[in-house]
Enzyme design. Structure first.
Site, PDB file in Angstrom:
ATOM      1  N   HIS A  28    -104.769 108.221 -23.202  1.00 26.05           N
ATOM      2  CA  HIS A  28    -103.435 107.816 -22.760  1.00 26.05           C
ATOM      3  C   HIS A  28    -102.459 108.989 -22.765  1.00 26.05           C
ATOM      4  O   HIS A  28    -101.737 109.218 -21.809  1.00 26.05           O
ATOM      5  CB  HIS A  28    -102.922 106.700 -23.676  1.00 26.05           C
TER       6      HIS A  28
ATOM      7  N   SER B 218     -96.829 102.444 -12.454  1.00 21.78           N
ATOM      8  CA  SER B 218     -95.466 102.169 -11.993  1.00 21.78           C
ATOM      9  C   SER B 218     -95.285 102.550 -10.523  1.00 21.78           C
ATOM     10  O   SER B 218     -94.324 103.237 -10.160  1.00 21.78           O
ATOM     11  CB  SER B 218     -94.444 102.902 -12.860  1.00 21.78           C
ATOM     12  N   PRO B 219     -96.186 102.109  -9.639  1.00 16.08           N
ATOM     13  CA  PRO B 219     -96.069 102.467  -8.217  1.00 16.08           C
ATOM     14  C   PRO B 219     -94.860 101.847  -7.538  1.00 16.08           C
ATOM     15  O   PRO B 219     -94.496 102.260  -6.434  1.00 16.08           O
ATOM     16  CB  PRO B 219     -97.373 101.925  -7.619  1.00 16.08           C
ATOM     17  N   LEU B 220     -94.221 100.875  -8.202  1.00 17.92           N
ATOM     18  CA  LEU B 220     -93.004 100.265  -7.671  1.00 17.92           C
ATOM     19  C   LEU B 220     -91.759 100.739  -8.416  1.00 17.92           C
ATOM     20  O   LEU B 220     -90.703 100.119  -8.341  1.00 17.92           O
ATOM     21  CB  LEU B 220     -93.112  98.734  -7.731  1.00 17.92           C
ATOM     22  N   GLY B 221     -91.906 101.873  -9.116  1.00 15.75           N
ATOM     23  CA  GLY B 221     -90.733 102.470  -9.751  1.00 15.75           C
ATOM     24  C   GLY B 221     -90.061 101.568 -10.758  1.00 15.75           C
ATOM     25  O   GLY B 221     -88.835 101.419 -10.718  1.00 15.75           O
TER      26      GLY B 221
ATOM     27  N   TYR C 112    -100.283  98.601 -25.331  1.00 16.42           N
ATOM     28  CA  TYR C 112     -99.513  97.520 -24.749  1.00 16.42           C
ATOM     29  C   TYR C 112     -99.637  96.298 -25.656  1.00 16.42           C
ATOM     30  O   TYR C 112    -100.677  95.682 -25.766  1.00 16.42           O
ATOM     31  CB  TYR C 112    -100.012  97.175 -23.344  1.00 16.42           C
TER      32      TYR C 112
ATOM     33  N   PHE D 287     -87.683  99.179  -9.345  1.00 11.03           N
ATOM     34  CA  PHE D 287     -86.627  99.722  -8.500  1.00 11.03           C
ATOM     35  C   PHE D 287     -86.958  99.584  -7.015  1.00 11.03           C
ATOM     36  O   PHE D 287     -86.094  99.234  -6.198  1.00 11.03           O
ATOM     37  CB  PHE D 287     -86.390 101.188  -8.858  1.00 11.03           C
TER      38      PHE D 287
END
Length: 386
Positions: free
Chosen positions: A175, A254-257, A105, A260
């Site tokens: 990773h 990315s638990p919130l997509g 990152y 999205f």
């Protein structure tokens, strides 16, 4: 104020104190805890402090903070660094003790931001970071492919310790699994680093089931990190059952997509050049309108629970298993407060059944990752011979 905006901020006022009540909510909504090797370890799964969860033997806050975009957002803009440091510190004030980064990152820059942010309370939090891509540790230049050669791992860890301003990494993930290096060799290096006190726990990200089993046999794995959300539920088939059987914690990235599930993306949304979502076919115009059924479902539940859509998505993950710890990322302070307060949002067993049944009826169209990235992920081919 537009209705969507109202929904997004409606749950932000959930009392911070409710963050500390999650442990009892977990017991009411979660069953089939992993054995962690025996009854004694199973009991330890229940012994996490209020507002905390266990990833194997590592205690962390029920919701962590992913700092991936704090050097460069999805839309390619660069956030103001002092504000990113402030968000990290405010998250700690709200009870967050689990912070997730990676050398990739930035590259390298996010670890520097995190190191600065947590410096005042380093000994009171858990730092997770990741290696595995082929990145020059001096310049940050991305080189072709993956690199988990033992000598490279050692070099990467030394760089991480400097960037993070610390003497140890609490949780170090591979990773992406390098097919050129046997996982047993990687485990051997991690064991040496553990013996030196430079790494305390290790994990794997986006690995195959065979790799996970071999890795865990060589050196017990504390946690697995893979994409998992209402938008992409791939780990449910093989990864989560394996983690449960082996007593390994699970950390959804990315638990919130990729935004999205917050409700901010609609049928007219188009993504900037350089935004990874522009390369994911699930967000292509021909699929987006169909996939918005999921957002409509979340919006209905948000109204029902007086919350934001993203909070429903996070609460659903938390209620799936007591050893799941989502790490939503954000560069916005109010969104961070909203995400962390989702730990106090309780979904009953009957609500979980109803919500999950509705989710099962929605088929997501399109691919989750571009081919150039997916080629390095083994999660969707869990029985692959490695």
């Amino acid at each position: 104020m537009p209705q969507r905006r109202k929904l997004l901020i409606a749950g932000a006022g959930v009392a911070a104190a409710s963050f500390l009540s999650q442990a009892s909510a977990d017991e009411k909504t979660t069953t089939n805890l992993p054995s962690h090797g025996g009854a004694e370890n199973l009991d330890s799964q229940h012994s996490a402090a209020p507002g905390k969860r266990r990833l194997g033997g590592l205690e962390v806050s029920a919701i962590g903070l992913g700092v991936q975009n704090m050097s460069r957002k999805y839309d390619t803009s660069v956030p103001w660094r002092p504000e990113m440091v402030n968000i990290i510190r405010r998250a700690y004030d709200q009870g967050v003790t689990f912070f997730d980064a990676a050398e990739a990152y930035g590259p390298l820059e996010v670890e520097k931001i995190l190191g600065e942010g947590v410096a005042p309370f380093r000994d009171k939090i858990v730092i997770a970071t990741k290696f595995g891509w082929n990145i020059d540790q001096q310049t940050g230049k991305r080189l072709p492919g993956l690199n988990s050669r033992p000598e490279h791992i050692r070099q990467v860890v030394e760089g991480m310790l400097k960037r993070l301003r610390t003497d140890r990494i609490d949780l170090l993930y591979q990773h992406r699994v390098d097919p050129q290096v046997p996982i047993e060799d990687v485990a051997g290096v991690i064991k040496d680093l553990m013996d030196q006190g430079k790494v305390l726990h290790w994990g794997l990200s986006e690995m195959g089931i065979n790799t996970l089993k071999r890795a865990h046999a060589a050196l017990p794995v504390t946690a697995v990190q893979s994409e998992y959300s209402m938008l992409w539920r791939g780990p449910e088939k093989n990864v989560l059952p394996t983690c449960e059987a082996l007593g390994i914690g699970f950390v959804p990235w990315s638990p919130l997509g990729v935004q999205f599930l917050t409700g901010w993306i609609d049928a007219n949304t188009r993504f900037a050049s350089g935004d990874i979502r522009a390369t994911e076919s699930r967000f292509a115009p021909e699929n987006l309108a169909h996939n918005l059924q999921l957002v409509e479902l979340l919006t209905r539940w948000a109204k029902r629970k007086n919350a934001a859509p993203g909070q429903i998505a996070l609460a659903w993950l938390l209620a799936r298993k007591a050893w799941i710890v989502p790490i939503p990322g954000t560069t916005n302070r109010d969104h961070m407060l909203q995400n962390t307060s989702a730990a106090g949002l309780h979904l009953t067993s009957s609500e979980m059944t109803e919500l999950s049944t509705s989710l099962d009826a929605i088929t997501i169209m399109g691919q989750r990752l571009p081919d150039a990235v997916q080629v390095y992920s083994d999660v969707e081919a869990p029985l692959k011979s490695e």
